[in-house]
Design an enzyme around this catalytic site. Sequence first.
Site, PDB file in Angstrom:
ATOM      1  N   GLY A  13       0.803  -1.217   0.000  1.00  0.00           N
ATOM      2  CA  GLY A  13       0.000   0.000   0.000  1.00  0.00           C
ATOM      3  C   GLY A  13       0.836   1.266   0.000  1.00  0.00           C
ATOM      4  O   GLY A  13       0.306   2.367   0.122  1.00  0.00           O
ATOM      5  N   SER A  15       2.582   2.810  -2.447  1.00  0.00           N
ATOM      6  CA  SER A  15       2.324   3.722  -3.571  1.00  0.00           C
ATOM      7  C   SER A  15       0.995   4.437  -3.393  1.00  0.00           C
ATOM      8  O   SER A  15       0.901   5.651  -3.614  1.00  0.00           O
ATOM      9  CB  SER A  15       2.330   2.964  -4.900  1.00  0.00           C
ATOM     10  OG  SER A  15       3.616   2.455  -5.178  1.00  0.00           O
ATOM     11  N   GLY A  37       9.923   2.704 -13.791  1.00  0.00           N
ATOM     12  CA  GLY A  37       9.717   1.389 -14.398  1.00  0.00           C
ATOM     13  C   GLY A  37       9.837   1.422 -15.913  1.00  0.00           C
ATOM     14  O   GLY A  37       9.543   2.425 -16.557  1.00  0.00           O
ATOM     15  N   HIS A  51      -1.156   0.704 -13.073  1.00  0.00           N
ATOM     16  CA  HIS A  51      -0.806   1.842 -12.222  1.00  0.00           C
ATOM     17  C   HIS A  51      -1.316   3.147 -12.827  1.00  0.00           C
ATOM     18  O   HIS A  51      -1.819   4.020 -12.109  1.00  0.00           O
ATOM     19  CB  HIS A  51       0.709   1.915 -11.997  1.00  0.00           C
ATOM     20  CG  HIS A  51       1.203   0.993 -10.923  1.00  0.00           C
ATOM     21  ND1 HIS A  51       1.066   1.278  -9.588  1.00  0.00           N
ATOM     22  CD2 HIS A  51       1.834  -0.198 -10.988  1.00  0.00           C
ATOM     23  CE1 HIS A  51       1.596   0.300  -8.871  1.00  0.00           C
ATOM     24  NE2 HIS A  51       2.071  -0.610  -9.703  1.00  0.00           N
TER      25      HIS A  51
END
Length: 172
Positions: A13, A15, A37, A51
């Site tokens: 949790g 992020s 990334g 995301h």
Amino acid sequence: MTSILVLGGARSGKSAFAQKAAETAVLAGSPVLIATGQAFDDEMAERIARHQADRGESWRTVEAPLALAEAIAALPADAVAVVDCLTLWLSNLMLDERDIAAAATALVEAVAACPARLWLVSNEVGLGLVPETPLGRRFRDEAGRLHQRLAQAVDEVYFVAAGLPLKLKPQG
């Protein structure tokens, strides 16, 4: 300037915590996600897409898989930004055979000088088993050293587990 380091395990949790805090702190404009990334395979491409969807369209994204210190240095004083995540950035440096000590120093200096509100998200990888391979042990050690340096440089540090943030710095 306020800088916050958010540590936690995979799917802890961390992020979501950083993103929610950043969204709350935005007074005008859009929050900025500095993404480290890279989509080297289909699974990572799916993760990145998930995301992005979770963040929504209100976020502006800056891609910085290697040049993270430079991306942070370019933030204006009124920016609210989340770096997600430092362990992916570290992996990118290792794969590209970069000088990790020099990159970490540049990152710490950029964070210390950053005029923006900044959340730095990273995986705490030192709580589990000792990695089996030399590369795994090197990664764990480099991440631990980076986290220690950043924890000294930032204003606040949180550890997130099961979606619950625990404030480590400052106390009280």
